[in-house]
Design an enzyme around this catalytic site. Structure first.
Site, short mmCIF file in Angstrom:
data_model
loop_
_atom_site.label_atom_id
_atom_site.label_comp_id
_atom_site.label_asym_id
_atom_site.label_seq_id
_atom_site.Cartn_x
_atom_site.Cartn_y
_atom_site.Cartn_z
CD GLU A 143 -4.36 2.06 -2.93
OE1 GLU A 143 -5.04 1.49 -2.20
OE2 GLU A 143 -4.16 2.84 -2.29
CG ASP A 188 -0.55 3.47 6.31
OD1 ASP A 188 -1.57 3.83 5.17
OD2 ASP A 188 -0.92 3.70 7.23
CG ASP A 207 -1.77 1.74 1.24
OD1 ASP A 207 -2.22 1.51 0.09
OD2 ASP A 207 -2.46 1.94 2.32
#
Length: 177
Positions: free
Chosen positions: A68, A141, A7
């Site tokens: 991501e 996260d 992430d």
């Protein structure tokens, strides 16, 4: 399959490793958040992220990396930092010859919760349930990185086959010309 989920973020970069395959229980291998100080120049922060991703790949030997996909937000500085961290992670994985999967936030939310608009708490709760953890990974996260890895395990193989079929079809069309 072992997947490193990332992430990306300039201040907090979540990293999580999950083992498993479709139809079988998934297992948490490791999860953490790499942090960089906003007081440091951006190039130094990116080097810290690069070294962190390198270390995780070296330590955990993933079969693939799921990152991501950056999408437009209202805060340009946040988008820039996320894109820069994402680019660093992609370069590190590509240097190692690892397959890279990019997944949108809504795709990840839908994969783990069934709702593409799920909130952070719902995603974290589902990651906890899917990986059979006693405690929800924090901060968000960390949970998001694990959700990315889960999504890639569940959807990445199918997407890779679709991409390969599209590439083969394009090559056939080109060869007919």
């Amino acid at each position: 399959m072992r997947v490193l989920g990332i992430d990306p973020g300039l201040t907090r970069c979540g990293m999580g490793v999950v083992d498993g395959s479709v139809g079988r229980p998934l297992t948490l291998v490791d999860v953490n958040v790499l942090r960089t100080s906003a007081d440091l120049p951006v190039p130094e922060r990116l080097v810290t992220i690069e070294r962190g991703v390198e270390a995780w790949i070296e330590e955990h030997a993933p079969d693939a990396v799921a990152i991501e996909r950056v999408f437009a937000r209202s805060d340009v500085s946040t988008v820039m930092g996320t894109a820069q961290a994402s680019g660093v992670a992609m370069v590190v994985a590509a240097r190692r010859g690892l397959p890279i999967g990019l997944h949108t936030p809504s795709e990840v939310k839908a994969a783990v919760s069934g709702n593409g608009r799920a909130g952070k708490a719902q995603v974290g709760a589902m990651v906890t349930r899917i990986l059979r953890l006693d405690v929800m990974p924090k901060p968000a996260d960390a949970a998001d990185a694990l959700a990315l890895a889960i999504t890639h395990i569940w959807r990445g193989g199918a997407q890779a086959r679709i991409d390969a079929a599209v590439t083969a079809a394009r090559q056939q069309v080109r060869s007919r010309r």
